[in-house]
Design a protein around this motif. Structure first.
Motif, PDB file in Angstrom:
ATOM      1  N   LEU A 170      -4.284 -39.325  35.775  1.00 37.61           N
ATOM      2  CA  LEU A 170      -4.005 -40.754  35.626  1.00 37.61           C
ATOM      3  C   LEU A 170      -5.069 -41.590  36.332  1.00 37.61           C
ATOM      4  CD1 LEU A 170      -2.267 -43.129  34.761  1.00 37.61           C
ATOM      5  CD2 LEU A 170      -0.849 -42.765  36.790  1.00 37.61           C
ATOM      6  N   ALA A 171      -5.440 -41.181  37.547  1.00 45.09           N
ATOM      7  CA  ALA A 171      -6.472 -41.918  38.279  1.00 45.09           C
ATOM      8  C   ALA A 171      -7.785 -41.927  37.499  1.00 45.09           C
ATOM      9  CB  ALA A 171      -6.672 -41.307  39.663  1.00 45.09           C
ATOM     10  N   ASP A 172      -8.159 -40.782  36.939  1.00 42.51           N
ATOM     11  CA  ASP A 172      -9.394 -40.704  36.151  1.00 42.51           C
ATOM     12  C   ASP A 172      -9.298 -41.568  34.887  1.00 42.51           C
ATOM     13  OD1 ASP A 172     -10.457 -38.988  38.007  1.00 42.51           O
ATOM     14  OD2 ASP A 172     -10.040 -37.159  36.863  1.00 42.51           O
ATOM     15  N   ALA A 173      -8.134 -41.496  34.219  1.00 39.46           N
ATOM     16  CA  ALA A 173      -7.964 -42.245  32.972  1.00 39.46           C
ATOM     17  C   ALA A 173      -8.009 -43.751  33.216  1.00 39.46           C
ATOM     18  CB  ALA A 173      -6.649 -41.856  32.299  1.00 39.46           C
ATOM     19  N   VAL A 174      -7.387 -44.206  34.296  1.00 41.65           N
ATOM     20  CA  VAL A 174      -7.400 -45.642  34.609  1.00 41.65           C
ATOM     21  C   VAL A 174      -8.808 -46.088  34.986  1.00 41.65           C
ATOM     22  CG1 VAL A 174      -6.587 -47.386  36.249  1.00 41.65           C
ATOM     23  CG2 VAL A 174      -4.970 -45.768  35.251  1.00 41.65           C
ATOM     24  N   ALA A 175      -9.516 -45.254  35.757  1.00 38.76           N
ATOM     25  CA  ALA A 175     -10.894 -45.603  36.119  1.00 38.76           C
ATOM     26  C   ALA A 175     -11.763 -45.733  34.868  1.00 38.76           C
ATOM     27  CB  ALA A 175     -11.460 -44.557  37.067  1.00 38.76           C
ATOM     28  N   SER A 176     -11.592 -44.814  33.928  1.00 37.31           N
ATOM     29  CA  SER A 176     -12.357 -44.861  32.680  1.00 37.31           C
ATOM     30  C   SER A 176     -11.991 -46.096  31.861  1.00 37.31           C
ATOM     31  CB  SER A 176     -12.114 -43.594  31.867  1.00 37.31           C
ATOM     32  OG  SER A 176     -12.778 -43.644  30.628  1.00 37.31           O
ATOM     33  N   ALA A 177     -10.688 -46.390  31.777  1.00 32.86           N
ATOM     34  CA  ALA A 177     -10.241 -47.561  31.019  1.00 32.86           C
ATOM     35  C   ALA A 177     -10.747 -48.844  31.656  1.00 32.86           C
ATOM     36  CB  ALA A 177      -8.714 -47.574  30.936  1.00 32.86           C
TER      37      ALA A 177
END
Length: 308
Positions: free
Chosen positions: A255-262
């Motif tokens: 989730l942390a990676d996905a939010v950073a990417s978004a």
């Protein structure tokens, strides 16, 4: 439904709506054209056997005419398509694999048989469903013979004795794959991961309240099991939410990676900025004596208050 019936339905749908380049079909109509029950169609989409495209914002998803033609052109259509989404429960699955129900359940709890669906019956028991094709493949693999016919290894028996049951976790992993395949937006991909975590975990990972609010806009709709607040709904909610510490940890990291990417691709909208005051134009130049006059009036009121 026979292949001829499917062909007639497809031809009728084509005549009504035009050529193959026309608007995509809604799920219900696509299911009828392909000769599938709606539950079979939904599972085929879930498994990636039928590709869908997003409709207008908020309008769900549809199936293009080209995709319909691709599926219909496959060898063995429609029987092969329907067979590929056939699901069975424990009793039928055990018979299909030629094992006892007890052994079948042990294999599933150990994570060797992965459920594709579940429901909560009227006795509040969870009923897991499996793809018949996958069970045949497992049973037909010579490498699995010791697990099917032999004695369960001591280490695995110990894990089962301690209460190991990987069915919910395996279902969540499979469901997440489906959600990610359907996500057409970076924030939707992040929301797919967040949907398997509890609210506390999401808050701890996504500190910004505006980002959390934006995530909720893309939160996928969870499968419905019973009326809201019912025992069946509560049981289903537990199954759909990660609980194992290691599973929760990797979902939090994802989730942390996905939010950073978004965030890099499109930051979440924050609070609206207050409009800056418009500087006065030549026609609205303030009187040079206005501010001194206001100051004198204020001081006069203060002096009068002190003299009172």
């Amino acid at each position: 439904m026979s292949g001829n019936t499917v062909t007639r339905e497809f031809s009728a749908a084509t005549e009504q709506t035009g050529s193959m380049g026309d608007a995509p079909l809604a799920p219900g109509r696509a299911a009828r054209v392909l000769g599938l029950k709606r539950s079979e169609f939904d599972l085929a989409v879930h498994l990636g056997r039928i590709r869908t495209v997003p409709d207008d914002p908020g309008g769900g998803r549809r199936v293009t005419r080209d995709e319909i033609e691709r599926i219909r052109a496959a060898e063995g259509f429609p029987e092969t398509l329907r067979a590929g989404v056939r699901t069975v429960g424990t009793t039928e699955g055990a018979a299909l694999m030629d094992v006892t129900k007890a052994r079948f359940t042990r294999l599933a709890r150990l994570g060797l048989l992965v459920p594709v669906k579940f429901y909560v019956n009227r006795y509040r028991a969870v009923v897991w469903l499996y793809l018949a094709d996958e069970l045949r493949q497992f049973a037909g693999d010579a490498r699995n013979a010791p697990l099917i016919k032999g004695r369960t290894p001591e280490g695995l028996r110990g894990q089962l004795g301690e209460g190991l049951d990987l069915r919910p976790r395996n279902w969540r992993g499979r469901h997440l794959g489906f959600l990610l395949r359907q996500a057409d937006d970076p924030w939707a991909r992040a929301a797919a991961v967040a949907s398997l975590l509890g609210a506390v975990e999401v808050t701890e990972v996504v500190r910004d309240p505006y980002e959390r609010s934006y995530l909720r806009r893309f939160h996928p709709v969870r499968p419905v099991h019973g009326s809201p607040g019912s025992p069946a709904a509560q049981i289903a909610e537990e199954i759909m939410t990660a609980a194992d510490p290691d599973e929760t940890d990797w979902l939090r990291a994802d989730l942390a990676d996905a939010v950073a990417s978004a965030r890099e691709q499109r930051p979440a909208p924050g609070p609206a900025l207050r409009a800056a005051p418009v500087p006065p134009g030549p026609e609205s130049t303030p009187d040079d004596t206005e501010e001194p006059r206001r100051l004198r009036d204020l001081l006069g009121r203060l002096w009068r208050r002190e003299d009172a």
